[in-house]
Design a protein around this motif. Sequence first.
Motif, PDB file in Angstrom:
ATOM      1  N   ASP A 119      84.137  30.082  20.725  1.00 21.23           N
ATOM      2  CA  ASP A 119      84.941  31.187  20.179  1.00 21.23           C
ATOM      3  C   ASP A 119      86.105  31.140  21.431  1.00 21.23           C
ATOM      4  OD1 ASP A 119      83.612  32.861  18.371  1.00 21.23           O
ATOM      5  OD2 ASP A 119      82.048  33.217  20.243  1.00 21.23           O
ATOM      6  N   VAL A 120      85.753  30.414  22.554  1.00 23.46           N
ATOM      7  CA  VAL A 120      86.781  30.200  23.799  1.00 23.46           C
ATOM      8  C   VAL A 120      86.544  28.770  24.350  1.00 23.46           C
ATOM      9  CG1 VAL A 120      87.556  31.075  25.970  1.00 23.46           C
ATOM     10  CG2 VAL A 120      86.375  32.737  24.510  1.00 23.46           C
ATOM     11  N   ARG A 166      93.256  27.608  28.369  1.00 29.79           N
ATOM     12  CA  ARG A 166      92.306  28.003  27.428  1.00 29.79           C
ATOM     13  C   ARG A 166      92.875  28.085  26.012  1.00 29.79           C
ATOM     14  NH1 ARG A 166      89.764  32.917  31.375  1.00 29.79           N
ATOM     15  NH2 ARG A 166      89.179  31.505  33.271  1.00 29.79           N
ATOM     16  N   PHE A 168      91.596  30.970  22.773  1.00 30.45           N
ATOM     17  CA  PHE A 168      90.901  31.763  22.264  1.00 30.45           C
ATOM     18  C   PHE A 168      90.947  31.840  20.612  1.00 30.45           C
ATOM     19  CE2 PHE A 168      91.603  33.014  26.434  1.00 30.45           C
ATOM     20  CZ  PHE A 168      90.737  33.792  26.981  1.00 30.45           C
ATOM     21  N   LEU A 173      89.235  37.492  20.849  1.00 30.68           N
ATOM     22  CA  LEU A 173      90.142  38.598  21.582  1.00 30.68           C
ATOM     23  C   LEU A 173      89.924  39.999  20.941  1.00 30.68           C
ATOM     24  CD1 LEU A 173      93.363  36.691  21.909  1.00 30.68           C
ATOM     25  CD2 LEU A 173      91.728  37.071  23.573  1.00 30.68           C
ATOM     26  N   ALA A 196      84.538  38.112  28.152  1.00 28.96           N
ATOM     27  CA  ALA A 196      83.791  37.007  27.147  1.00 28.96           C
ATOM     28  C   ALA A 196      82.405  36.764  27.192  1.00 28.96           C
ATOM     29  CB  ALA A 196      84.666  35.856  27.202  1.00 28.96           C
TER      30      ALA A 196
END
Length: 251
Positions: A119-120, A166, A168, A173, A196
């Motif tokens: 996800d990140v 980064r 996202f 988010l 997160a």
Amino acid sequence: MAGLLVVIPTYNERESLADTVSRVRATVPEASVLVVDDASPDGTGPLADELAASDAAVHVLHRSSKNGLGAAYLAAFDWALDRGFDPIVQLDADGSHLPEQLPRLLDRLGPADAAGSADVVIGSRWVPGGSIQNWPRRRELLSRWGSAYARTMLGLPTRDATAGYRVFRADALRRLDLAGVHTRGYGFQVDMLWHAHDAGLQIAEVPVTFVERARGRSKMTTAIVLEAMVRVTGWGIQRRLARRSGAARVA
């Protein structure tokens, strides 16, 4: 309007902005770019407007004053989510985040529905293969200590907790309580990572090379780092008190 968006916050980055935007567009041609300028007195904002006028994939968000890195990114996230961009990249304007390494972050993100996707994704200096160039030893030690301290106090899973390079997913988010991210300065990166992690997002790190800026002046000072660590200490104490309170209720 949709697709990949690279967010570049600026304050007095006229000397490096055009080169950074050009490298992003050359490396990932499908990417759009959003420059978020905090009323830079050196003319960065008008330069960003010129870049946008010559390239439809470049956009500019002008803010009225210098309100901090975190505030700039939060405004950019709102702008991006409203327009359907996905994923969303954080990238510094000063050349310290190499646009040429962005594809490896995007590769690690992977398809949203694939096994092992993230996800990140964090471009990390402190995992095997990561590195820094042209940093004094004192700054390296301060950065390593700051990341280690944040990991310990907040139970974070990442080696480089303060990294600003980064990616996202838009959905990630949306799952975060962005209204609860109150940090506007250097501590914003740790604050976002903590949110997160608490939200159960899958966080991955890939090695990158961080290069000290060749033009302009760094805005990072020891005082800024120490202020962020004071915030981390407060968050860590809150975390421990909450865990103790939960354990007491169970008992």
